[in-house]
Design a protein around this motif. Structure first.
Motif, short mmCIF file in Angstrom:
data_model
loop_
_atom_site.label_atom_id
_atom_site.label_comp_id
_atom_site.label_asym_id
_atom_site.label_seq_id
_atom_site.Cartn_x
_atom_site.Cartn_y
_atom_site.Cartn_z
N ASP A 1 11.51 3.21 0.62
CA ASP A 1 11.32 2.29 1.74
C ASP A 1 10.43 2.94 2.80
O ASP A 1 10.84 3.85 3.50
N ARG A 2 9.19 2.48 2.88
CA ARG A 2 8.23 3.01 3.85
C ARG A 2 7.96 2.00 4.96
O ARG A 2 7.03 2.19 5.75
N SER A 3 8.72 0.94 5.02
CA SER A 3 8.41 -0.17 5.92
C SER A 3 8.46 0.24 7.39
O SER A 3 7.76 -0.36 8.22
N VAL B 1 -2.61 -1.33 2.46
CA VAL B 1 -1.25 -0.99 2.05
C VAL B 1 -1.28 0.09 0.97
O VAL B 1 -0.50 1.04 0.99
N ALA B 2 -2.20 -0.05 0.02
CA ALA B 2 -2.31 0.96 -1.04
C ALA B 2 -2.66 2.32 -0.44
O ALA B 2 -2.10 3.35 -0.86
N ARG C 1 -1.29 7.77 1.13
CA ARG C 1 -1.26 8.80 2.16
C ARG C 1 0.13 9.41 2.27
O ARG C 1 0.30 10.62 2.39
N ASP C 2 1.16 8.58 2.17
CA ASP C 2 2.53 9.08 2.24
C ASP C 2 2.87 9.95 1.04
O ASP C 2 3.64 10.90 1.14
N VAL D 1 -1.63 11.57 -2.23
CA VAL D 1 -2.49 11.43 -3.40
C VAL D 1 -3.69 10.59 -3.01
O VAL D 1 -3.68 9.92 -1.97
N ALA D 2 -4.71 10.60 -3.86
CA ALA D 2 -5.90 9.78 -3.60
C ALA D 2 -5.57 8.30 -3.85
O ALA D 2 -4.92 7.97 -4.85
N PRO D 3 -5.99 7.40 -2.97
CA PRO D 3 -5.76 5.97 -3.21
C PRO D 3 -6.43 5.48 -4.49
O PRO D 3 -5.99 4.53 -5.12
#
Length: 321
Positions: free
Chosen positions: A27-29, A179-180, A185-186, A189-191
């Motif tokens: 949950d990153r909301s 969002v991706a 970022r969290d 890793v590279a998007p």
């Protein structure tokens, strides 16, 4: 896309399962603006302790009915030689028929193929398995040189970390690049990664049935910076150019020019990974002569550029040309 169901069966791989969990199960909301909280479910044909490939086990409390209304159904990898219960295949078919996304990671593609979902579709799996998958399921159009493939609402990914690439791709399609990027970022890793798994496949110099031909191949590798005409090479083996060209293809599976270019790409990869030579210097050392030609062959063989390859495999580098 709000709900995600991951199907696991005995023998599933924990790391690849973890890639899906990292993207959809956290949950990153609150800490990442605009990232929704996904309804993340893990399900299995027979709820209880499900053994993993590692010898550990994970308790899964939900049956396959948990996937019946999911917006995305993910098939976790389990190995190519294990049987998948028919009810798993029915769940995958039902998800596809109702318009849900269906995604496989690594060998999870075998379940999609058994369910008939890859018939006539472009797809991928780990390069260790790609030829076997294509042989077992000839109606599937297997591409071993990509990290993931989207064909309609079906996504297949290659091995291990490419599951992250596939999941982030789907987030980008459904929820947008912002969002991706926030999820990536969290996760640190590279998007989006350039290139494909062709970059990771080791293709060593093949041994040949003929000792003279193998000796010639080794000499060619030691002299990649030189031009090699068919007439010159044929003379070294005391053959006519026509006989040599036919024998070379029979023993290596390629023309002399194609074989040389593949070896030059391998040499350039080595130099990009291990040296601080700039791009022009790498091109000369590898036998391409100039960087334009090297970029052409990198794009053709590896689907990436020399600069992108070096960034992926070296990280922070000295400035390159």
């Amino acid at each position: 896309m709000k709900s995600v169901a991951v199907i696991v069966v005995p023998g599933f791989s924990i790391f690849e399962f973890g890639t899906a969990f990292e993207v959809f199960g956290i949950d990153r909301s609150e800490r990442e603006g605009g990232v929704p909280k996904f309804d993340f479910r893990v399900c299995t044909p027979q709820p209880g302790d499900v053994p993993m490939k590692s010898g550990l086990s994970m308790h899964v409390g939900l049956g396959l009915e948990a996937a019946s209304d999911a917006d995305l159904v993910i098939m976790a990898p389990y190995g190519r030689d294990l049987d998948v219960p028919e009810e798993v295949l029915e769940t995958l078919r039902a998800a596809h028929e109702r318009g849900a996304w269906v995604l496989s990671i690594c060998s999870g593609a075998y379940a999609l193929a058994r369910a008939g979902l890859l018939d006539g579709r472009r797809c991928t799996t780990h390069w260790h398995y790609s030829q076997d998958l294509a042989s077992r399921y000839p109606r599937a159009r297997v591409d071993e040189n990509v990290l993931y493939v989207q064909d309609g609402t079906i996504i297949t990914s290659a091995g291990t970390a490419s599951g992250i690439d596939a999941c982030l791709h789907l987030v980008r399609v459904e929820l947008g690049a912002k969002v991706a990027a926030a999820i990536a970022r969290d996760m640190v890793v590279a998007p989006h990664r350039d290139g494909g798994q062709a970059q990771f496949i080791d293709r060593p110099m093949p041994s040949c049935g003929s000792a003279p031909m193998e000796a010639l191949l080794r000499w060619m590798v030691e002299n990649l910076d030189q031009e090699h005409s068919i007439a010159e090479l044929a003379e070294r083996l005391h053959m006519s150019p026509r006989t040599f060209a036919r024998r070379f293809r029979a023993e290596t599976g390629a023309t002399p020019a194609a074989w040389l270019n593949s070896q030059r790409v391998l040499r350039a990869q080595e130099l990009l990974e291990t040296s601080d030579l700039n791009i022009d210097e790498v091109a000369r050392e590898a036998g391409f002569g100039h960087s334009v030609l090297m970029r052409h062959h990198f794009a053709k063989v590896l689907d990436t550029s020399p600069q992108s390859y070096r960034r992926a495999f070296r990280g922070q580098l000295a400035e390159v040309g």
